[in-house]
Design a protein around this motif. Structure first.
Motif, PDB file in Angstrom:
ATOM      1  N   ARG A 114      16.856   5.308   2.678  1.00 14.69           N
ATOM      2  CA  ARG A 114      17.093   6.727   2.885  1.00 14.69           C
ATOM      3  C   ARG A 114      15.948   7.507   2.252  1.00 14.69           C
ATOM      4  NH1 ARG A 114      22.830   7.667   4.155  1.00 14.69           N
ATOM      5  NH2 ARG A 114      23.474   5.562   4.654  1.00 14.69           N
ATOM      6  N   TRP A 115      15.785   8.734   2.697  1.00 17.11           N
ATOM      7  CA  TRP A 115      14.611   9.496   2.249  1.00 17.11           C
ATOM      8  C   TRP A 115      14.532   9.581   0.732  1.00 17.11           C
ATOM      9  CZ3 TRP A 115      15.138  13.909  -0.676  1.00 17.11           C
ATOM     10  CH2 TRP A 115      16.413  14.510  -0.672  1.00 17.11           C
ATOM     11  N   TYR A 116      15.695   9.629   0.071  1.00 13.96           N
ATOM     12  CA  TYR A 116      15.686   9.892  -1.369  1.00 13.96           C
ATOM     13  C   TYR A 116      15.600   8.623  -2.214  1.00 13.96           C
ATOM     14  CZ  TYR A 116      20.635   9.154  -0.371  1.00 13.96           C
ATOM     15  OH  TYR A 116      21.812   8.657   0.064  1.00 13.96           O
ATOM     16  N   ASP A 129       0.986   4.673  -6.017  1.00 13.80           N
ATOM     17  CA  ASP A 129       0.749   6.084  -6.279  1.00 13.80           C
ATOM     18  C   ASP A 129      -0.592   6.522  -5.687  1.00 13.80           C
ATOM     19  OD1 ASP A 129       3.020   7.001  -7.643  1.00 13.80           O
ATOM     20  OD2 ASP A 129       2.369   6.063  -9.500  1.00 13.80           O
ATOM     21  N   VAL A 137       0.820  -1.221   0.000  1.00 11.32           N
ATOM     22  CA  VAL A 137       0.000   0.000   0.000  1.00 11.32           C
ATOM     23  C   VAL A 137       0.855   1.272   0.000  1.00 11.32           C
ATOM     24  CG1 VAL A 137      -0.328  -0.013   2.514  1.00 11.32           C
ATOM     25  CG2 VAL A 137      -2.001   1.127   1.056  1.00 11.32           C
ATOM     26  N   PHE A 176       4.281   3.669  10.452  1.00  6.85           N
ATOM     27  CA  PHE A 176       5.133   4.827  10.552  1.00  6.85           C
ATOM     28  C   PHE A 176       4.947   5.527  11.910  1.00  6.85           C
ATOM     29  CE2 PHE A 176       5.670   9.339   9.118  1.00  6.85           C
ATOM     30  CZ  PHE A 176       7.042   9.277   9.023  1.00  6.85           C
ATOM     31  N   LYS A 213       6.149   5.593  -1.188  1.00  3.95           N
ATOM     32  CA  LYS A 213       5.718   6.910  -1.636  1.00  3.95           C
ATOM     33  C   LYS A 213       4.805   7.562  -0.616  1.00  3.95           C
ATOM     34  CE  LYS A 213       6.132   5.630  -6.434  1.00  3.95           C
ATOM     35  NZ  LYS A 213       5.411   5.074  -7.570  1.00  3.95           N
ATOM     36  N   HIS A 214       4.336   6.771   0.324  1.00 12.29           N
ATOM     37  CA  HIS A 214       3.448   7.320   1.339  1.00 12.29           C
ATOM     38  C   HIS A 214       3.853   6.771   2.698  1.00 12.29           C
ATOM     39  CE1 HIS A 214       0.755   8.770  -1.792  1.00 12.29           C
ATOM     40  NE2 HIS A 214       0.979   7.616  -2.382  1.00 12.29           N
ATOM     41  N   PHE A 215       3.739   7.622   3.702  1.00 10.51           N
ATOM     42  CA  PHE A 215       3.939   7.153   5.066  1.00 10.51           C
ATOM     43  C   PHE A 215       2.602   7.205   5.766  1.00 10.51           C
ATOM     44  CE2 PHE A 215       8.167   8.491   3.900  1.00 10.51           C
ATOM     45  CZ  PHE A 215       8.905   7.405   4.322  1.00 10.51           C
ATOM     46  N   LEU A 216       2.313   6.150   6.459  1.00  8.49           N
ATOM     47  CA  LEU A 216       1.071   6.191   7.191  1.00  8.49           C
ATOM     48  C   LEU A 216       1.231   5.461   8.524  1.00  8.49           C
ATOM     49  CD1 LEU A 216      -1.455   3.655   5.657  1.00  8.49           C
ATOM     50  CD2 LEU A 216       0.958   3.701   5.117  1.00  8.49           C
ATOM     51  N   THR A 217       0.412   5.871   9.465  1.00 11.34           N
ATOM     52  CA  THR A 217       0.415   5.245  10.773  1.00 11.34           C
ATOM     53  C   THR A 217      -0.884   4.459  10.922  1.00 11.34           C
ATOM     54  OG1 THR A 217      -0.782   7.016  11.872  1.00 11.34           O
ATOM     55  CG2 THR A 217       1.605   7.296  11.647  1.00 11.34           C
ATOM     56  N   ALA A 235      13.977  11.839   9.048  1.00 11.26           N
ATOM     57  CA  ALA A 235      12.961  10.968   8.462  1.00 11.26           C
ATOM     58  C   ALA A 235      13.257   9.536   8.899  1.00 11.26           C
ATOM     59  CB  ALA A 235      12.983  11.074   6.940  1.00 11.26           C
ATOM     60  N   SER A 260      13.814   5.768  -1.179  1.00 11.62           N
ATOM     61  CA  SER A 260      12.759   4.888  -0.688  1.00 11.62           C
ATOM     62  C   SER A 260      11.721   4.608  -1.766  1.00 11.62           C
ATOM     63  CB  SER A 260      12.071   5.562   0.505  1.00 11.62           C
ATOM     64  OG  SER A 260      10.926   4.839   0.846  1.00 11.62           O
ATOM     65  N   PRO A 288      -2.997   4.803  -3.296  1.00  8.94           N
ATOM     66  CA  PRO A 288      -3.463   3.716  -2.434  1.00  8.94           C
ATOM     67  C   PRO A 288      -4.954   3.760  -2.168  1.00  8.94           C
ATOM     68  CG  PRO A 288      -2.076   5.272  -1.209  1.00  8.94           C
ATOM     69  CD  PRO A 288      -1.967   5.634  -2.649  1.00  8.94           C
TER      70      PRO A 288
END
Lengths: 609, 609
Positions: free
Chosen positions: B546-548, B499, B495, B522, B553-557, B537, B550, B501
């Motif tokens: 690394r941030w660049y 692009d 997920v 996250f 494309k999305h971080f979610l908790t 991050a 990865s 989700p």
């Protein structure tokens, strides 16, 4: 007068001019001599006193000099680019003096195989020498000499017309202020040559062809029609054929179970073939397709870039997404070579379903580009008072985007970015948007600016306001550009939306001496607290999106970016963490207090250097 | 014996069988009668006692019955699919009984326009009735009847051969256990019809054609050669032509400035045209291209899905990325129709630069698919003991990926996911990887599983291990699938890389009754603390990038996902926050303590329902 004459150049006439006399023939590229040469041409509008408003239009394979208007009051159809040429139109005959001539080798009035060979008193037929695109341009130049025109504000052409434009910029670079190359290429690939070759085979194999001496007898109509049908398929896209014809049957609802043409696409091609043999000469078709096959701008000079070495006009290259005859990739090769040579080039890959024919079928977008590009060449941005040009209103911004939106968003950045840039330097703005930032940098700092932008409507808008902009996805790289092409590259609020920000930044640091990067700081205390105490992905004014709909593909903090620069051996020359509320730099605890940051970075100098 | 005979079926013979007698002619689709009909065919291998190992191969436009082996010891060339058919090869003649027959209307031994019309004693010529793909299949069926074959383990064909395969699954669904359709389509589009039509025009316009009565006289070679050249261009990709020929001149370094063939691509087409007229009959070319133009599987039944209604075999659809004659999109339409009708369909869009001809030029990838697909049809996954099939070793995993890697990564998920799934249910695994999860669910839970996977090598691997898998990007949507096609859809650790989700989850909740989603949390305390106290991050075992760089494309908790479900009206049936160290669910403070989460979600039932 007819209504349709209102926005037209009206009744026009094809004139004829002898440009080469029989006793002083022109030496062609093939080494043979040809004379006399007559040229059929039309002109519209008025040449200005300064003679600085002449626009030359070059036609495609089967075109003629009759670009616009009508030959007779009761003409059913106007010239072939009536949409684009006329009073108040994109190529505005109220402003410009427009010239178009029929190409050498054609059958519409300029000397070609259908004409009488003075040595035999018979039509030339296959005794006509092979002509090239360069020969066609040479003959156009002789016509302009006769007309007393020493400077061309613009040379414009689509398809084979674009080849002539490219040849013009190489052969007579000093005469040209701007060049528009649409749906064209510097050379045909194997597939396009193959289609041409099969078409010529069909003509040569026709029983009536008789070695080209069919004049006064039955003409090789079957062969010429087949050649035209093949060509026609390549002018349309698969998509447009599918939508236009599909598998529809022309007359019946059931298959006829014989070999008659029955699918609509078959009868359409039959019709196109039939109409074509009524208007075109088989020998001319052989000669002109051969000229196209032979065209190879790079070959003569070693590389394309060397070919363009002396060109110093503005270039506008246009391709169409569904054109599979002369593809967007081929146009990009032109753009890359020009950019690599430091030329002023703009590019737009116009979305269109119409295939190669799109250069005749997309008058709105192409018109907006042409009017803006020619207009700003005629009256450059740097000379303007700030009043928008009349033609700027043509440009279409994406729905819901007003001109300046991008600028308003960028305004906070702008002061800082501007302060980092030296007067008169050369700047690349990546993600140029509607061009506001570049326009202001040009006005305030006298920079030479170029934009790069992914959104077609934004590209058209930029071109329309006189900027040079290339329609391109930065992620595809800039490998065609030499090191240090620019003084500065600007990557404003874009880094976090890129797939590969590290590659892009490295690439920008190669092509520019310094790179200015701005991004929202994910380390701001609200983000931290939101995640720490509320356990939520960040959302705020700077990061207004929900986790699932965010265009931001990466989150980074000031500290992340600092470390990135250290690891990648990137020198941070300036770093301005910005508090948006106060619009002031954050002096302390910047990674906590700044919502945004602007970095000025550069490569570390080679210590030995 | 020659070396080359070692891995070959060796010396083979084309046999001929009368399948229709003159006095009881076959009624063709066009309504006319034809008889007698003889069929030229070859067979290799041995029919098993159970008669369950017969494989029928269908050839393309200009092919013949001679698929593999040699007719004579000194034959220069073997059969047309020697790469694929033979002892130990993908279509293994040690295991299977292989049959191929020349199609009706052709000129290689099966009755066609070149044969003598018993009514006139002359060759049929254009008196031969128009034949269709369905007629060709009818004649193949009659041959199989004569051979005593009642069941086909597989029917396999590329291009026009694929059309016959499709027709087989519709006309004789009860006879077929599996069908392989490569580089084919259920109907030609307007562009393909146009190319065929122009080719036929060239033949019909040839002075020697004489209404098809050219037998014993000069044959219409020019026309047939032109038709072949046009065809040949469509069989290659632009890319392959560019690489193979470019703008290279055949003999000279300078242009010849005449109309002789001089570019390599021209002389190549000349050669292809010449060779073709030596081996093929012009009338047959007319008839067979017409049969292809007429083929339209949907037309007869209203929709494609209705056409396939009775098909109950396993389908393997293969396309090639650079095929512009019968495109990947056309193959996907077949796949979509089959999937929409609940059929067992696998699909792979093989990367190849070779255009339409790739079905003859990609033996490694296509071979891996064929051997795995036919092998697992012959001996289904559910019947296996767990021992890998011999042919499974053929499959190539991406470099650095070992079979099971994906599974090891997914193992922690697996137990939880498995526990959420009912026995015998129908499961879609999105991002199926190497198929480990599905294979285990099939073994442990007896599910009917299907995979969806983006990586070609993974797709081939899945097919090779007997799974049904579709090569597709989930982001392109599943609109072709009816509501509640599956009991469960699994979106395991995917997920956050999508692009869109939200769209994907909504779409999965439409096509499946329940959706299982797992993702890295996250909101885990290490992420929180890293950002809070270190201003960085997140990076850890679960988020190792690394941030660049990865792919996320999305971080979610967990909280983000909870809210998402609330907003989108998604019911959370189960939610298992997972502590990875202990491999246990986090009972308290899950959004802080869980590195990962697995959700079982469903649509809210309509309260009225």
């Amino acid at each position: 007068m007819d209504d349709r004459f209102e926005n037209s150049v009206g009744i026009v006439e094809t004139k004829r001019m002898r440009v080469v006399e029989e006793d002083s023939p022109l030496v062609l590229r093939c080494g043979k001599e040809l004379g006399p040469i007559d040229v059929a041409y039309e002109t519209y509008g008025k040449l200005s006193e300064k003679k600085d408003n002449a626009v030359l239009i070059c036609h495609a394979l089967t075109g003629d000099a009759h670009v616009a208007g009508y030959h007779k009051e009761n003409d059913r159809k106007p010239g072939w680019w009536e949409d684009m040429v006329g009073p108040g139109k994109a190529i505005d005959t109220n402003k410009y003096f427009v010239i178009c001539s029929n190409v050498l080798g054609s059958c519409y009035g300029t000397t070609g195989p259908v004409e009488t060979n003075p040595k035999t008193g018979e039509p030339y037929g296959l005794d006509f020498p092979i002509v090239t695109i360069a020969d066609m341009v040479e003959v156009q130049k002789l016509l302009l000499d006769k007309l007393g025109i020493k400077e061309l504000l613009a040379v414009i052409g689509g398809s084979m017309g674009g080849m002539q434009v490219l040849q013009w910029t190489v052969t007579y670079p000093e005469m040209i202020k701007s060049a528009v190359v649409a749906a064209s290429t510097t050379k045909l690939g194997a597939q396009a040559i193959a289609f041409d070759a099969v078409g010529r085979h069909a003509i040569l194999a026709d029983g009536n062809f008789a070695g080209g001496r069919y004049h006064g007898k039955d003409t090789p109509d079957n062969g010429l029609a087949i050649a035209r049908m093949i060509g026609h398929i390549t002018y349309l896209s698969e998509e447009s054929m599918r939508h236009k014809f599909g598998r529809e049957l022309r007359e019946n609802s059931e298959y006829s179970y014989d070999f008659d043409s029955e699918f609509s696409v078959e009868t359409y091609l039959d019709y196109q073939g039939q109409r074509f043999v009524e208007r075109f000469d088989a020998n001319s078709y052989l000669y002109i397709t051969k000229a196209m096959d032979y065209f190879d701008l790079a070959q003569e000079y070693g590389t394309l870039q060397k070919g363009f070495a002396n060109a110093n006009c503005r270039f506008m290259v246009v391709s169409f997404t569904s054109d599979w005859l002369f593809t967007a990739q081929q146009s990009e090769e032109i753009v890359n070579s020009l950019a690599a040579g430091g030329k002023d080039v703009s590019y737009c890959n116009i979305y269109s379903p119409y295939g190669h024919d799109a250069f005749l079928l997309e008058p709105i977008t192409l018109g907006a580009i042409l009017s803006g590009f020619i207009g700003s060449t005629y009256r450059p941005l740097s000379e303007r008072t700030g009043e928008p040009e009349e033609n700027e209103t043509r440009s279409a911004l994406p729905k819901g985007v007003k001109p300046g939106d991008h600028a308003r968003r960028a305004r906070v950045d702008y002061e800082l970015i501007s302060s980092m840039i030296d007067e008169g330097s050369k700047v690349l703005d990546v993600g140029a948007g509607d061009g506001e930032l570049l326009t202001r940098l040009i006005a305030d700092k006298g920079v030479r600016g170029e934009g790069m932008e992914l959104n077609q409507d934004m590209v058209v808008h930029c071109i329309n306001r006189g900027l040079s902009v290339v329609h391109r996805d930065i992620e595809r790289g800039l490998s065609y550009l030499p090191t240090d092409t620019f003084d500065y590259a600007i990557l404003s609020k874009t880094v976090q939306t890129l797939d590969n920000p590290d590659k892009v930044i490295r690439e920008l640091l190669r092509v520019a001496k310094k790179v200015i990067v701005s991004f929202p700081n994910f380390g701001h205390w609200r983000c931290r607290a939101g995640l720490m105490f509320r356990g939520r992905a960040p959302r705020n004014k700077q990061l207004p999106f929900r986790w699932y709909s965010s265009p931001n593909k990466h989150f980074l903090t000031l500290k992340d970016f600092d470390e990135f620069c250290r690891e990648q051996d990137i020198q941070v020359e300036k770093k301005i963490p910005l508090k948006l509320a106060s619009r002031r730099p954050a002096r302390f605890w910047s990674n906590i207090l700044a919502q945004q940051a602007v970095y000025l970075t550069s490569k570390y100098e080679n210590p030995a250097g």
